[in-house]
Design a protein around this motif. Sequence first.
Motif, short mmCIF file in Angstrom:
data_model
loop_
_atom_site.label_atom_id
_atom_site.label_comp_id
_atom_site.label_asym_id
_atom_site.label_seq_id
_atom_site.Cartn_x
_atom_site.Cartn_y
_atom_site.Cartn_z
N ALA A 37 16.14 -4.33 13.78
CA ALA A 37 16.56 -4.89 15.07
C ALA A 37 17.27 -3.82 15.90
N SER A 38 18.10 -3.01 15.23
CA SER A 38 18.84 -1.91 15.89
C SER A 38 19.40 -1.05 14.76
N LEU A 39 20.16 -0.03 15.13
CA LEU A 39 20.77 0.80 14.07
C LEU A 39 21.85 0.02 13.31
N ALA A 40 22.28 -1.11 13.87
CA ALA A 40 23.28 -1.93 13.18
C ALA A 40 22.65 -2.87 12.16
N ASP A 41 21.32 -2.89 12.10
CA ASP A 41 20.62 -3.76 11.16
C ASP A 41 20.93 -3.32 9.72
N PRO A 42 21.31 -4.25 8.84
CA PRO A 42 21.66 -3.87 7.46
C PRO A 42 20.52 -3.20 6.69
N CYS A 43 19.30 -3.26 7.18
CA CYS A 43 18.19 -2.62 6.45
C CYS A 43 18.14 -1.11 6.69
N VAL A 44 18.89 -0.61 7.69
CA VAL A 44 18.77 0.81 8.05
C VAL A 44 19.34 1.74 6.97
N ALA A 45 20.55 1.43 6.48
CA ALA A 45 21.18 2.33 5.49
C ALA A 45 20.34 2.46 4.21
N PRO A 46 19.88 1.34 3.60
CA PRO A 46 19.04 1.51 2.40
C PRO A 46 17.74 2.27 2.69
N LEU A 47 17.17 2.08 3.88
CA LEU A 47 15.94 2.79 4.24
C LEU A 47 16.20 4.31 4.28
N LEU A 48 17.28 4.70 4.96
CA LEU A 48 17.59 6.14 5.06
C LEU A 48 17.86 6.72 3.67
N ARG A 49 18.57 5.97 2.84
CA ARG A 49 18.84 6.44 1.47
C ARG A 49 17.54 6.67 0.72
N ARG A 50 16.63 5.69 0.84
CA ARG A 50 15.36 5.79 0.13
C ARG A 50 14.55 6.98 0.63
N LEU A 51 14.47 7.14 1.94
CA LEU A 51 13.65 8.23 2.51
C LEU A 51 14.25 9.60 2.19
#
Length: 223
Positions: free
Chosen positions: A202-216
């Motif tokens: 939804a935005s950078l505040a979306d809780p899915c962003v941090a785990p995605l960056l960690r994974r990538l």
Amino acid sequence: MRVKAVLFDLDGVLVSTDECHFKAWSRLAAEEGIPFTRAQNDLLRGVSREESLEILLRGAQKTYSAEQKAALAARKNEYYRALIEELTQADAMAGARETLALCKQLGLKAAVASSSKNTRLILQKTGLAEEFCAVADGNCIRKSKPDPEVFLKAAQLAGEEPAACLVVEDAEAGVTGGKRGGMRVLAVGAAQSCPYADHRAASLADPCVAPLLRRLAEQEEEQ
Ligand code: BG6
Ligand code: MG
């Protein structure tokens, strides 16, 4: 390949400037007697100032010469600059600072890839200027998004291969540009409906962003 750099679009990803663009274009359009709506403003997302003007002028009753168009674009920018002069640290978008801090923690380089020629002023006003290892903006490119030029420039300045870059974009033109540049793309906001984005939030505040960056950031190199 592991992601090593994140290339952030500016307007609508890091800083909320949509309303400033809308007000400036609306003022110009009203002065010229050209209809202009929020739906039309949405079409200008990620598009250069000159191309945005061409889109606005589709609704004009008369034709404008190249000089008149240049004067109109300069007038819009004058109105826009007056508005962005008022930006403060509070205008950084929700999640922007936290995401940049996480990039630092994960050892990911952070760069800006924006079509805007006002990028430096906006970064300075919002206190984000020191957060990036590289800034590619409207002043250093010849072709605006959806061309990949600004992303390739940002990757080059950051010293990373396109395949090691993740683009974060809120404009369809930007998602297209990132994909054409051979990068992975996280689409946020209005760009989320783009079928060819690799990831969505939804935005950078979306809780899915941090785990995605960690994974990538941690992904193993392909054999
Ligand atoms: C993009 C915005 O980031 O920059 C567009 O999404 C804008 O709406 C473009 O037209 C160019 O901006 P500027 O500041 O150079 O007029
Ligand atoms: Mg944008």
